[in-house]
Design a protein around this motif. Structure first.
Motif: not given
Length: 371
Positions: A103-112, A179-185
């Motif tokens: 989790a080095w980056l905030p949610g959406p950026l972490n997913i990317l 939680e913020e690094s998960r992609v909702p269904g």
């Protein structure tokens, strides 16, 4: 005349998978009869209308299978047999899980970031096989199979090094995603708690780019031309070695995305329970879909349908759910044979058509000649 020809070509294309499925049903039924199992109950269970929850499971399985099949199809279109998608997606999913788990980056950026890491890891692992083929002439079939085994051992070794153990569980896995690094269904079917993977859009993008690049760009033309004839490609100025390397890396990049719907939408970590065998399923689905972006959609849905419907076989029919593996295997084998039969039928049709045209032209020439 053109419309009639196009219709005939479409019907001939549909005839091959239809013939394959019919053959698969006949062969499987013969096996059931020989084993003394209830044929009627087996087929009524498999072909029954799936419940809404099962429909969601079929779609989710198809999303993962589709990406895997596209990764394989990229190699197939280049006449390369990338058998290593299984190892490539394992390496990629593990690398992405480790990086995103920090989790080095905030949610959406972490997913990317996780997607980029997965694509890089898959591309690099496939690139090893590409380098071996280009510079040492090693068959990609042999090298990718060996790299699958190495990937499995390497990931198991590294997993123990970064293992995160949850209290009360024997599962060994990487650190769970926040939680913020998960992609909702996506709530596709009302009233069903289970959701379709949010990365459904990722499969759509992968399929569109596969179609667009291969069919609408110069690079895609060169790739297909090289796959059909290296000699002709060289004569037209295509650098074959570069194309081989690029195709293997691209195949690996897409293979790196195979585990992403599972990582971000279901498991939220990479562990000993992460789904295996997705790469090998992709090979069969790519063959069934004839490496066509739309054909692979139907092949993936069929694969997911058979897989999910087989879960009830042991309860309703007293037959092992492993029977579906026989059905899938026979379908793939039948498809290969059926397409060859259809191809030969097309060739004979074209030959008769040309012979008839030549005969008509000859008769008109004779009639028009002076006495």
């Amino acid at each position: 005349m053109s419309d009639r020809f196009d219709l005939r070509r479409i019907l001939m294309s549909l005839a091959a998978p239809a013939l394959a499925i019919v053959v698969a049903v006949i062969v499987t039924s013969a096996i059931l009869v020989a084993a003394g199992d209830p044929v009627g109950e087996v087929w009524s269970t498999i072909l029954s209308v799936p419940r809404p929850r099962v429909v969601v499971a079929i779609i989710n399985a198809s999303i993962v299978y589709y990406i895997s099949a596209i990764a394989v199809a990229i190699g197939f279109r280049m006449n390369l047999f990338n058998i290593g998608v299984d190892g490539q997606y394992r390496i990629a999913a593990f690398a992405a899980a480790v990086v995103v788990g920090e989790a080095w980056l905030p949610g959406p950026l972490n997913i990317l970031l996780g997607l980029v890491v997965a694509m890089l890891a898959g591309g690099i692992w496939a690139g090893i096989a590409g380098l071996l083929k280009v510079y040492r002439g090693v068959s990609e079939v042999i090298s990718t199979i060996m790299l699958n085994a190495i990937a499995t051992i390497l990931v198991a070794f590294l997993l123990r090094k970064v293992a995160f153990r949850t209290e009360g569980s024997n599962v060994v896995s990487t650190r769970p995603l926040t939680e913020e690094s998960r992609v909702p269904g996506i709530q596709l079917i009302p009233g069903v708690s289970r959701e379709v993977y949010g990365f459904l859009f990722l499969a759509v993008i992968v399929g569109f780019l596969y179609w667009f690049i291969l069919e609408k760009t110069r690079f895609g033309f060169d790739l297909r031309a090289t796959g059909r004839s290296e000699t002709a490609a060289v004569a037209s100025g295509v650098k074959v070695k570069r194309m081989v390397m690029t195709s293997m890396v691209l195949s690996g990049v897409v293979a790196g995305l195979v585990g992403m719907p599972l990582l971000f939408g279901q498991d939220y970590s990479y562990g000993s329970t992460f789904q295996p065998g997705l790469g090998f399923a992709g090979i069969a689905i790519a063959l069934l879909g004839r490496n066509n972006a739309i054909g692979i959609v139907f092949a993936a849905l069929l694969w997911g349908f058979l897989e999910q419907q087989s879960n009830a076989l042991q309860i309703t029919a007293g037959v092992s759910d492993r029977l579906v593996l026989i059905i899938q295997g026979v379908i793939v084998l039948s498809v290969v044979i059926a397409y060859e039969v259809i191809r030969r039928a097309n060739v004979r049709f074209e030959q008769r058509k040309v012979a008839q045209a030549l005969a008509e032209q000859g008769s008109m020439t004779k009639e028009g000649a002076p006495a």
